[in-house]
Design a protein around this motif. Structure first.
Motif, mmCIF file in Angstrom:
data_model
loop_
_atom_site.group_PDB
_atom_site.id
_atom_site.type_symbol
_atom_site.label_atom_id
_atom_site.label_comp_id
_atom_site.label_asym_id
_atom_site.label_seq_id
_atom_site.Cartn_x
_atom_site.Cartn_y
_atom_site.Cartn_z
ATOM 1 N N ILE A 11 21.031 -0.210 -52.937
ATOM 2 C CA ILE A 11 21.140 -1.670 -52.767
ATOM 3 C C ILE A 11 19.778 -2.247 -52.378
ATOM 4 O O ILE A 11 19.346 -3.270 -52.907
ATOM 5 C CB ILE A 11 22.206 -2.038 -51.705
ATOM 6 C CG1 ILE A 11 23.594 -1.552 -52.107
ATOM 7 C CG2 ILE A 11 22.211 -3.535 -51.413
ATOM 8 C CD1 ILE A 11 24.220 -2.207 -53.292
ATOM 9 N N ASP A 12 19.078 -1.576 -51.455
ATOM 10 C CA ASP A 12 17.725 -2.020 -51.054
ATOM 11 C C ASP A 12 16.787 -2.039 -52.251
ATOM 12 O O ASP A 12 16.014 -2.979 -52.442
ATOM 13 C CB ASP A 12 17.151 -1.099 -49.969
ATOM 14 C CG ASP A 12 17.769 -1.357 -48.601
ATOM 15 O OD1 ASP A 12 18.423 -2.402 -48.431
ATOM 16 O OD2 ASP A 12 17.602 -0.508 -47.700
ATOM 17 N N LYS A 64 27.160 -10.871 -51.918
ATOM 18 C CA LYS A 64 26.408 -9.654 -51.589
ATOM 19 C C LYS A 64 26.126 -8.833 -52.840
ATOM 20 O O LYS A 64 26.844 -8.935 -53.827
ATOM 21 C CB LYS A 64 27.163 -8.820 -50.555
ATOM 22 C CG LYS A 64 28.603 -8.540 -50.887
ATOM 23 C CD LYS A 64 29.306 -7.905 -49.690
ATOM 24 C CE LYS A 64 30.809 -7.830 -49.925
ATOM 25 N NZ LYS A 64 31.528 -7.307 -48.777
ATOM 26 N N CYS A 65 25.076 -8.042 -52.745
ATOM 27 C CA CYS A 65 24.718 -7.126 -53.825
ATOM 28 C C CYS A 65 25.582 -5.872 -53.675
ATOM 29 O O CYS A 65 25.720 -5.340 -52.576
ATOM 30 C CB CYS A 65 23.234 -6.779 -53.717
ATOM 31 S SG CYS A 65 22.650 -5.662 -54.990
ATOM 32 N N MET A 66 26.172 -5.422 -54.768
ATOM 33 C CA MET A 66 27.063 -4.258 -54.721
ATOM 34 C C MET A 66 26.892 -3.400 -55.968
ATOM 35 O O MET A 66 26.392 -3.890 -56.984
ATOM 36 C CB MET A 66 28.533 -4.711 -54.672
ATOM 37 C CG MET A 66 28.911 -5.626 -53.548
ATOM 38 S SD MET A 66 30.678 -6.057 -53.583
ATOM 39 C CE MET A 66 30.793 -7.077 -55.038
ATOM 40 N N ILE A 67 27.340 -2.167 -55.860
ATOM 41 C CA ILE A 67 27.429 -1.306 -57.041
ATOM 42 C C ILE A 67 28.913 -1.108 -57.319
ATOM 43 O O ILE A 67 29.643 -0.565 -56.485
ATOM 44 C CB ILE A 67 26.720 0.032 -56.824
ATOM 45 C CG1 ILE A 67 25.227 -0.216 -56.620
ATOM 46 C CG2 ILE A 67 26.962 0.969 -58.001
ATOM 47 C CD1 ILE A 67 24.443 0.969 -56.156
ATOM 48 N N SER A 68 29.362 -1.609 -58.460
ATOM 49 C CA SER A 68 30.778 -1.449 -58.787
ATOM 50 C C SER A 68 30.997 -0.078 -59.412
ATOM 51 O O SER A 68 30.101 0.479 -60.059
ATOM 52 C CB SER A 68 31.252 -2.564 -59.713
ATOM 53 O OG SER A 68 30.614 -2.474 -60.954
ATOM 54 N N THR A 143 28.164 -0.164 -62.330
ATOM 55 C CA THR A 143 27.354 -1.313 -62.712
ATOM 56 C C THR A 143 26.875 -2.050 -61.463
ATOM 57 O O THR A 143 27.467 -1.913 -60.395
ATOM 58 C CB THR A 143 28.152 -2.309 -63.593
ATOM 59 O OG1 THR A 143 29.331 -2.702 -62.886
ATOM 60 C CG2 THR A 143 28.533 -1.692 -64.919
ATOM 61 N N VAL A 144 25.819 -2.823 -61.623
ATOM 62 C CA VAL A 144 25.242 -3.561 -60.500
ATOM 63 C C VAL A 144 25.786 -4.987 -60.487
ATOM 64 O O VAL A 144 25.788 -5.667 -61.507
ATOM 65 C CB VAL A 144 23.698 -3.588 -60.600
ATOM 66 C CG1 VAL A 144 23.097 -4.506 -59.536
ATOM 67 C CG2 VAL A 144 23.129 -2.176 -60.459
ATOM 68 N N LEU A 174 19.056 -1.799 -63.429
ATOM 69 C CA LEU A 174 18.968 -0.482 -62.803
ATOM 70 C C LEU A 174 19.967 0.397 -63.535
ATOM 71 O O LEU A 174 21.158 0.098 -63.563
ATOM 72 C CB LEU A 174 19.328 -0.556 -61.310
ATOM 73 C CG LEU A 174 19.326 0.795 -60.599
ATOM 74 C CD1 LEU A 174 17.900 1.322 -60.447
ATOM 75 C CD2 LEU A 174 19.983 0.702 -59.240
ATOM 76 N N CYS A 175 19.474 1.439 -64.168
ATOM 77 C CA CYS A 175 20.373 2.322 -64.910
ATOM 78 C C CYS A 175 20.857 3.427 -63.982
ATOM 79 O O CYS A 175 20.064 4.183 -63.423
ATOM 80 C CB CYS A 175 19.665 2.915 -66.120
ATOM 81 S SG CYS A 175 20.853 3.773 -67.147
ATOM 82 N N LEU A 176 22.174 3.513 -63.833
ATOM 83 C CA LEU A 176 22.771 4.487 -62.912
ATOM 84 C C LEU A 176 23.342 5.682 -63.665
ATOM 85 O O LEU A 176 24.022 6.507 -63.093
ATOM 86 C CB LEU A 176 23.871 3.804 -62.100
ATOM 87 C CG LEU A 176 23.380 2.639 -61.229
ATOM 88 C CD1 LEU A 176 24.530 1.749 -60.818
ATOM 89 C CD2 LEU A 176 22.642 3.157 -60.020
ATOM 90 N N ASP A 177 23.038 5.770 -64.955
ATOM 91 C CA ASP A 177 23.608 6.822 -65.793
ATOM 92 C C ASP A 177 22.512 7.368 -66.714
ATOM 93 O O ASP A 177 22.080 6.692 -67.639
ATOM 94 C CB ASP A 177 24.767 6.220 -66.602
ATOM 95 C CG ASP A 177 25.429 7.215 -67.539
ATOM 96 O OD1 ASP A 177 24.918 8.348 -67.680
ATOM 97 O OD2 ASP A 177 26.455 6.857 -68.140
ATOM 98 N N SER A 178 22.056 8.591 -66.444
ATOM 99 C CA SER A 178 20.951 9.159 -67.224
ATOM 100 C C SER A 178 21.333 9.344 -68.695
ATOM 101 O O SER A 178 20.507 9.200 -69.583
ATOM 102 C CB SER A 178 20.486 10.492 -66.628
ATOM 103 O OG SER A 178 21.573 11.378 -66.491
#
Length: 197
Positions: A11-12, A64-68, A143-144, A174-178
């Motif tokens: 998140i930071d 707020k910023c979150m990662i779903s 996802t962001v 921001l890619c969270l999946d390589s």
């Protein structure tokens, strides 16, 4: 606890690198955002299939910023029926929110300081905490969700430094999946478009 720390660190990172603000405190940057980062629906570009915007605009507003994440990851102790009910509730809520956002005037600032008021008045959603909880349910991997005011739901993600120097549209993710990175690069490099070099 390690997972929580990793999530906080992500998140930071997101908040330091990615923005969707239209009021940055920098007039030059704000004008670039308004000129290049505002999504406007077009039938050819984003509604080719007739099923709505393929770029998923308007984006959901959030305090707020979150990662779903997928419901199975968020609620591993729920049984399958309960998980499916949560997914259906999230879908219904997002339909209400998107419909309400589409009906607002473009860049409407009336609710920028009061997301709860927007949810209650325009969407019939009375519990903002539950809204954020359902917003965290992703239907397609991680996802962001950026911290985003109602007036910013059509702003494409950008990095403040890059955008100011590039002075043209950007879409920073921001890619969270390589695997998704490899797929994207492969698809791009094997495009049949002869104009791509």
């Amino acid at each position: 606890h390690n997972a929580d720390k990793t999530n906080e660190a992500l998140i930071d990172l997101i908040e330091n690198w990615i923005s969707c603000s239209i009021s940055t405190g920098d007039e030059k940057l704000d004008s670039i955002v308004r000129e290049y980062q505002m999504h406007k629906h077009t039938a050819y570009s984003c509604n080719k299939s007739g099923k709505g915007c393929r770029f998923n605009f308007p984006k959901p507003p959030s305090d707020k910023c979150m990662i779903s994440k997928p419901v199975t990851e968020l609620y591993p102790n729920m049984d399958e029926v309960e998980q499916q009910n949560m997914v259906e509730e999230a879908k219904t809520m997002m339909t209400k929110v998107k419909t309400a956002l589409e009906e607002l005037e473009y860049e409407c600032t009336d609710y920028d300081d009061d997301l709860e008021k927007f949810l209650q008045e325009k969407c019939g959603i009375s519990n903002i905490d539950y809204y954020h909880e359902l917003l965290q349910i992703s239907l397609s991997g991680k996802t962001v969700i950026l911290k985003r005011k109602v007036s910013e739901v059509f702003v494409n993600n950008y990095n403040k430094v890059f955008l100011k120097h590039w002075n043209a549209n950007t879409d920073i993710q921001l890619c969270l999946d390589s695997f998704a990175v490899v797929t994207y690069i492969t698809d791009y490099l094997t495009k049949s478009d002869r104009n791509v070099t």
